[in-house]
Design a protein around this motif. Structure first.
Motif, PDB file in Angstrom:
ATOM      1  N   CYS A  15      42.277  42.774  37.498  1.00  0.00           N
ATOM      2  CA  CYS A  15      43.492  42.399  38.209  1.00  0.00           C
ATOM      3  C   CYS A  15      43.196  42.229  39.700  1.00  0.00           C
ATOM      4  N   ARG A  17      45.188  42.577  42.053  1.00  0.00           N
ATOM      5  CA  ARG A  17      45.938  43.529  42.872  1.00  0.00           C
ATOM      6  C   ARG A  17      45.366  44.933  42.813  1.00  0.00           C
ATOM      7  N   CYS A  18      45.101  45.402  41.600  1.00  0.00           N
ATOM      8  CA  CYS A  18      44.738  46.815  41.477  1.00  0.00           C
ATOM      9  C   CYS A  18      43.374  47.035  40.839  1.00  0.00           C
ATOM     10  N   CYS A  61      48.370  42.510  33.532  1.00  0.00           N
ATOM     11  CA  CYS A  61      47.784  43.771  33.955  1.00  0.00           C
ATOM     12  C   CYS A  61      48.631  44.918  33.414  1.00  0.00           C
ATOM     13  N   CYS A  64      49.874  47.299  36.869  1.00  0.00           N
ATOM     14  CA  CYS A  64      50.891  46.894  37.841  1.00  0.00           C
ATOM     15  C   CYS A  64      51.741  45.744  37.331  1.00  0.00           C
TER      16      CYS A  64
HETATM   17 ZN   LIG Z   1      47.109  45.222  38.367  1.00  0.00          ZN
END
Ligand SMILES: [Zn+2]
Length: 75
Positions: A15, A17-18, A61, A64
């Motif tokens: 992911c 983002r995370c 994901c 998140c």
């Molecule tokens: Zn994520």
């Protein structure tokens, strides 16, 4: 080109983002073109070429809930 990942974890499907590995949700077919204005926002001139089907692989994901689309391999 390989860019360094700040999180230092995750594979090619991590992911953005995370860093958690995203799960594939399968291949979805989308019909673009025609009169739906939303597609024009996403695809611009491409959507004006006419109605056609395009395939995207959908990844989600589990951490998140970020969702990503990509063109399936071989398309
Ligand atoms: Zn994520």
């Amino acid at each position: 080109m390989i860019e360094p990942r700040p999180s230092g974890q995750g594979g090619p499907d991590a992911c953005l983002r995370c860093g958690t590995d995203m799960r594939t949700m399968g291949i979805e077919e989308f019909r673009i073109g025609g009169t739906s204005g939303g597609w024009k926002l996403l695809f611009g001139e491409w959507a004006e070429l006419g109605e056609q089907m395009i395939k995207f692989e959908m990844l989600a994901c589990p951490s998140c809930r970020h969702v990503e689309f990509r063109v399936p391999a071989g398309e």
